[in-house]
Design an enzyme around this catalytic site. Structure first.
Site, PDB file in Angstrom:
ATOM      1  N   TYR A 214      47.220  50.597  43.177  1.00  0.00           N
ATOM      2  CA  TYR A 214      47.844  50.092  44.407  1.00  0.00           C
ATOM      3  C   TYR A 214      49.348  50.406  44.431  1.00  0.00           C
ATOM      4  O   TYR A 214      49.971  50.408  45.482  1.00  0.00           O
ATOM      5  CB  TYR A 214      47.641  48.579  44.568  1.00  0.00           C
TER       6      TYR A 214
ATOM      7  N   LYS B 169      37.201  50.812  32.373  1.00  0.00           N
ATOM      8  CA  LYS B 169      36.250  51.918  32.577  1.00  0.00           C
ATOM      9  C   LYS B 169      36.619  53.000  31.566  1.00  0.00           C
ATOM     10  O   LYS B 169      36.969  54.140  31.918  1.00  0.00           O
ATOM     11  CB  LYS B 169      36.381  52.405  34.040  1.00  0.00           C
TER      12      LYS B 169
ATOM     13  N   ASP C 261      31.575  48.409  35.797  1.00  0.00           N
ATOM     14  CA  ASP C 261      30.314  48.431  36.550  1.00  0.00           C
ATOM     15  C   ASP C 261      29.327  47.423  35.963  1.00  0.00           C
ATOM     16  O   ASP C 261      28.627  46.709  36.683  1.00  0.00           O
ATOM     17  CB  ASP C 261      29.710  49.844  36.634  1.00  0.00           C
TER      18      ASP C 261
ATOM     19  N   ASP D  41      40.708  42.912  41.858  1.00  0.00           N
ATOM     20  CA  ASP D  41      40.617  42.643  43.288  1.00  0.00           C
ATOM     21  C   ASP D  41      39.148  42.553  43.694  1.00  0.00           C
ATOM     22  O   ASP D  41      38.700  41.604  44.347  1.00  0.00           O
ATOM     23  CB  ASP D  41      41.316  43.797  44.036  1.00  0.00           C
TER      24      ASP D  41
ATOM     25  N   ASP E 106      36.551  38.932  44.323  1.00  0.00           N
ATOM     26  CA  ASP E 106      35.838  38.635  45.579  1.00  0.00           C
ATOM     27  C   ASP E 106      34.364  38.372  45.285  1.00  0.00           C
ATOM     28  O   ASP E 106      33.750  37.460  45.837  1.00  0.00           O
ATOM     29  CB  ASP E 106      35.944  39.815  46.563  1.00  0.00           C
TER      30      ASP E 106
END
Ligand code: NAD
Length: 364
Positions: free
Chosen positions: A142, A191, A223, A247, A251
């Site tokens: 970001y 990852k 994942d 992020d 959620d």
């Protein structure tokens, strides 16, 4: 105590939910004899409309001059087509970076009264959901370079994901310290089978683990983590991860607890001046209808009292009032049970009424 709070109402449901949190803070001052001075600051779409900038320097300064910042949410369709650097969310990224709040703390805890609002099977919910996601907030993709270049007649969009050791170490420490105060289990999510930044992340976490021998460190690929959060959330105590993974995972984690409208967050850096906001967005689809759930924002105000102002009793007062509201069967639309029989036992309320009913349940 006398505290200065910068208040960013923002866009969409932002003003409605922040209003309820301010009522609750005012009730705290009345009950405990504190003085909270509020300064309104503009950020997001409303700041673009008013100042031509999602976070003008003057508004950032108001936040930096305060003891903490309470934020609703920003963004909306109206500003979808403005240039990338002018989008409402850019204001939020600049605020987080300007305040230096690198550690975002997002609890994923199911309230027992809302167990039936979780989309997960009862057998999974019954094992318990109570973990914290510690998300790195001012680094990673970001904050990397973003550009779109034309090559061989095709557009090529580039977003850079970079982390240095220091950035990883400081958030890693928050992860270990948080785990130390809870169940002493830290899961580092990355990852590393694909990304260099993740391999560095993993190496730094393991180096830190040598200092925190009382905390059990585990590694998980992002994942797999997305899958494990719905398969067996009870296995998690504290999850530490980078900005974008955090992020998305937070959620997901909020949804299994019933509703995104319930979850608060705190963001802190080197000082006690923190940024407190619900984890959801500006929900344009329900804005202005007085049906939004203000509890995530109200609980964010409680986190401000606990973590920035050292007022644990006052924070408990708010959290207990929310719990009593749920015990009494009051539910905003997003947390109404889907089962008809269960729903019949509940009373549906709007945003303002939810704030009022919480006030009524606040007592010293
Ligand atoms: P969102 O979180 O705003 O909404 C997702 C869904 O959850 C919607 O159906 C919405 O009605 C519901 N919802 C969210 N908060 C709720 C609440 N308090 N009570 C009841 N229901 C609630 O996500 P989105 O729709 O993807 O994004 C909308 C806008 O918000 C976009 O412009 C996005 O960029 C922005 N956004 C801002 C923030 C922030 O300010 N921190 C975070 C995420 C998204």
């Amino acid at each position: 105590m006398n505290k200065n709070i910068a208040v960013i109402r923002g866009d969409g449901i932002g003003p409605e939910i922040v209003e309820q949190a301010l009522k609750v803070l005012n009730k705290i001052s009345e009950l405990y004899g504190h003085t909270f001075n509020y300064t309104d600051a503009d950020m997001g779409g409303c700041a673009i409309d008013k100042h031509g900038d999602p976070l003008p320097e003057s508004e950032l300064k108001k936040c930096l001059d305060s003891d903490s910042v309470l934020l609703g949410a920003v963004g909306g369709d109206k500003w979808n087509n403005v240039p990338g650097h002018m989008r409402p969310e850019k204001g939020l990224l600049r605020l987080r970076a300007g305040m230096g709040v690198y550690s975002n703390n997002r609890p994923a805890k199911i309230w027992p009264q809302l167990a039936s609002a979780s989309p997960l099977k009862k057998s999974i919910v019954d094992k318990g959901i109570d973990f914290i996601i510690v998300r790195e907030l001012i680094g990673g993709i970001y904050f990397g370079e973003h550009k779109t270049v034309e090559e061989n007649g095709q557009k090529n969009a580039i977003d850079i994901l970079a982390y240095n050791e220091e950035e990883i170490e400081r958030i890693g420490r928050i992860g270990f310290e948080t785990a130390r105060k809870r169940g002493k289990k830290l899961c580092s999510v990355e990852k590393s089978n694909v990304l260099d930044s993740s391999r560095l992340w993993k190496a730094v976490m393991h180096k830190l683990a040598e200092e925190y021998t009382d905390v059990e460190l585990s590694d998980m690929l992002v994942d797999n983590c997305a899958m494990q959060i719905v398969k067996n959330p009870a296995q998690f105590d504290v999850v530490v991860t980078e900005n974008m993974f955090g992020d998305i995972l937070s959620d997901e984690a909020s949804m299994i607890t019933g509703s995104i409208g319930m979850i608060p967050s705190s963001s802190l850096g080197k000082t006690t001046c923190g940024l407190y906001e619900p984890i959801h967005g500006s929900a344009p689809d329900i804005a202005g209808k007085d049906i939004a759930n203000p509890i995530g924002t109200i609980l964010s105000a409680a986190m401000m009292l606990r973590f920035s102002f050292d007022m644990p009793e006052e924070a408990d007062c708010i959290e207990n009032a929310v719990s009593k509201l749920l015990d009494d069967g009051y539910r905003t639309a997003d947390i109404m049970p889907s089962d008809e029989k269960e729903a019949a036992k509940c009373k549906k309320i709007g945003c303002t009424e939810c704030g009022e009913l919480i006030l009524e349940r606040m007592a010293k």
